[in-house]
Design a protein around this motif. Sequence first.
Motif, PDB file in Angstrom:
ATOM      1  N   GLN A 268      -0.724 -15.968  25.531  1.00  0.00           N
ATOM      2  CA  GLN A 268      -1.907 -15.443  24.846  1.00  0.00           C
ATOM      3  C   GLN A 268      -1.495 -14.260  23.991  1.00  0.00           C
ATOM      4  O   GLN A 268      -0.429 -13.672  24.179  1.00  0.00           O
TER       5      GLN A 268
ATOM      6  N   PHE B  35     -18.010 -13.032  28.704  1.00  0.00           N
ATOM      7  CA  PHE B  35     -16.835 -12.553  29.430  1.00  0.00           C
ATOM      8  C   PHE B  35     -17.279 -11.292  30.165  1.00  0.00           C
ATOM      9  O   PHE B  35     -18.053 -10.505  29.600  1.00  0.00           O
TER      10      PHE B  35
ATOM     11  N   ALA C 112     -12.403  -6.243  21.598  1.00  0.00           N
ATOM     12  CA  ALA C 112     -11.207  -6.892  22.137  1.00  0.00           C
ATOM     13  C   ALA C 112     -11.286  -8.374  21.830  1.00  0.00           C
ATOM     14  O   ALA C 112     -12.375  -8.915  21.619  1.00  0.00           O
TER      15      ALA C 112
HETATM   16  N1  PHE Z   1      -9.186 -12.846  28.535  1.00  0.00           N
HETATM   17  C1  PHE Z   1     -10.034 -13.885  28.005  1.00  0.00           C
HETATM   18  C2  PHE Z   1      -9.484 -15.245  28.452  1.00  0.00           C
HETATM   19  O1  PHE Z   1      -8.380 -15.336  28.906  1.00  0.00           O
HETATM   20  C3  PHE Z   1     -10.087 -13.842  26.493  1.00  0.00           C
HETATM   21  C4  PHE Z   1     -10.751 -12.607  25.951  1.00  0.00           C
HETATM   22  C5  PHE Z   1      -9.997 -11.482  25.675  1.00  0.00           C
HETATM   23  C6  PHE Z   1     -12.104 -12.583  25.718  1.00  0.00           C
HETATM   24  C7  PHE Z   1     -10.603 -10.324  25.178  1.00  0.00           C
HETATM   25  C8  PHE Z   1     -12.724 -11.451  25.229  1.00  0.00           C
HETATM   26  C9  PHE Z   1     -11.976 -10.334  24.941  1.00  0.00           C
HETATM   27  O2  PHE Z   1     -10.167 -16.239  28.367  1.00  0.00           O
END
Ligand code: PHE
Length: 358
Positions: free
Chosen positions: A213, A254, A310
């Motif tokens: 990621q 989220f 983010a």
């Molecule tokens: N961490 C989330 C995921 O793995 C993605 C995300 C990152 C969403 C930052 C919002 C802000 O699915």
Amino acid sequence: MDNLESLRDEMLAAVNAAASLADLDEVRVAALGKKGRVTGLMKELGGLDPDARRARGQALNVVKDELAAALDARRQSLEDAALEAQLAAESLDVTLPARPDAQGMIHPISQTMDEVTAIFAQMGFTVAEGPEIEDDFHNFTALNIPPEHPARQMHDTFYLPEQADGSRYVLRTHTSPVQIRTMVGQKPPIRIVAPGRTYRCDSDMTHTPMFHQIEGLVIDKTTNFGHLKGCLIEFIETYFEVSNVPVRFRPSFFPFTEPSAEVDIGCSRKGGELHIGAGADWLEILGCGMVHPNVLIACGLDPAEYQGFAFGMGIERIAMLKYGIPDLRTFFDADLRWLRHYGFVPLDLPTVTGGLSR
Ligand code: PHE
């Protein structure tokens, strides 16, 4: 006296003729060593009467000093010559062109991470990193995912064995813990991207237990959702190298962002071929949102003073879309034929101005 003169001449000639440091040392021992010839003459001084001894002693000392100086000078020049020879032998012509037949290719994952970081670097982001083995606080709790929160189940977490205090480390399930480490470790304004490996206990056509990621985080006093949209739209157009890609911010959830959105890009799938750009279909490529006040608080920041956004994106996903790679699992097959087909030339470093992919 003339035997001293000739000894001196003979020894000086030997010093200058010494072709190596080893030769030179032999000459030194032969002249000035314990059984050396000059030393031998010194020993004979005892048998002379006082006047003669003084004169002879002085003359011998002059010769001795002269020889010592000559030995030193010769050693220096031999050492210099040896260094010169080594430098000449090891020299590289840095102006030669790169070997066109270089073996080896850059893996599409590395290429994609380089492209994405180059785009965000251009926008003023720096790169941050965090550990792949994380604790519960950074991977979950500080991200507003308390114990027993249903989101923990969504993550298919790999847990490490229990510690003495009952806690368990995890393989990070996303790059979001780098948000926490960054906010705890540095004062806003913050503008970072964090690429890296992530892990989830999941394996099928479209999931591998390890994947990549890239996280983005911007924190200051005024950044708002408009900035989030502008930043990501700019990224998408630069990355896919097409202008006017339709982009859709679809409301989502989220725990660590509020409001949250998933971003879809327009595409068409006519005749089984995928094209990024205007078309009838949408493809999800990332998750994003405004950083949740609870996350700021967990990092010691005052949500009345600071705010920001983010986002998190799957590297394999956007690599597959851009480079038409149909099967996720092939990324990790270590198949050289695949790598030769989908890999990139090592010396073509992606830059926004020079070109991302060639
Ligand atoms: N961490 C989330 C995921 O793995 C993605 C995300 C990152 C969403 C930052 C919002 C802000 O699915």
